[in-house]
Design a protein around this motif. Sequence first.
Motif, PDB file in Angstrom:
ATOM      1  N   ARG A 220       1.950   1.757  -3.783  1.00 27.73           N
ATOM      2  CA  ARG A 220       1.059   2.335  -4.470  1.00 27.73           C
ATOM      3  C   ARG A 220       0.736   3.058  -4.082  1.00 27.73           C
ATOM      4  O   ARG A 220       1.223   4.524  -5.279  1.00 27.73           O
ATOM      5  CB  ARG A 220       0.620   1.804  -3.803  1.00 27.73           C
ATOM      6  N   VAL A 221       0.872   4.177  -3.000  1.00 24.95           N
ATOM      7  CA  VAL A 221       0.775   5.212  -2.693  1.00 24.95           C
ATOM      8  C   VAL A 221       1.812   6.132  -2.962  1.00 24.95           C
ATOM      9  O   VAL A 221       1.540   7.611  -4.251  1.00 24.95           O
ATOM     10  CB  VAL A 221       0.237   5.712  -0.975  1.00 24.95           C
TER      11      VAL A 221
ATOM     12  N   ARG B 123       0.630  -1.434  -0.317  1.00 23.14           N
ATOM     13  CA  ARG B 123       0.154   0.089   0.184  1.00 23.14           C
ATOM     14  C   ARG B 123       0.531   1.505  -0.732  1.00 23.14           C
ATOM     15  O   ARG B 123       0.479   2.184  -0.602  1.00 23.14           O
ATOM     16  CB  ARG B 123      -1.121   0.275   1.048  1.00 23.14           C
TER      17      ARG B 123
ATOM     18  N   HIS C 152       1.625   6.735  -7.252  1.00 24.36           N
ATOM     19  CA  HIS C 152       0.289   7.122  -7.579  1.00 24.36           C
ATOM     20  C   HIS C 152       0.676   9.302  -6.903  1.00 24.36           C
ATOM     21  O   HIS C 152       0.616   9.314  -8.456  1.00 24.36           O
ATOM     22  CB  HIS C 152      -0.850   7.672  -6.933  1.00 24.36           C
ATOM     23  N   GLU C 153       1.727   9.135  -6.108  1.00 24.13           N
ATOM     24  CA  GLU C 153       2.125  10.308  -5.824  1.00 24.13           C
ATOM     25  C   GLU C 153       2.706  11.117  -7.038  1.00 24.13           C
ATOM     26  O   GLU C 153       2.937  12.157  -7.473  1.00 24.13           O
ATOM     27  CB  GLU C 153       2.638  10.538  -4.465  1.00 24.13           C
TER      28      GLU C 153
END
Length: 99
Positions: free
Chosen positions: A40-41, A37, A44-45
């Motif tokens: 993934r964050v 997780r 994405h950023e």
Amino acid sequence: MVRRVHIHVDVNEEQALQIKQAARRVHMRPSQYVLDRALRVADHELQLVAEAQAAPPPEDIDRDCAVEAGPAELTSDTVLKRLSERRKRQRSQEYEPVP
């Protein structure tokens, strides 16, 4: 070659239980789930930053084109002139003769 990474995450008991349940649903260990997780964050950023840098400059609604000059161009005379031109355009669009 094996590389070990240690990540310390401070969570309370309720959050730890939520992580444990979510990890069980996706058939992962809780530590793998948290790492997945977090990655993934971060991914994405980074994607959002790349999209923001690739975006075209904002458009100037008065000129119907991209803004090239900065605030140094804005003086009270130019602002009044652009505002009056904009109002003229709006009025001409509103009061078109009816055939």
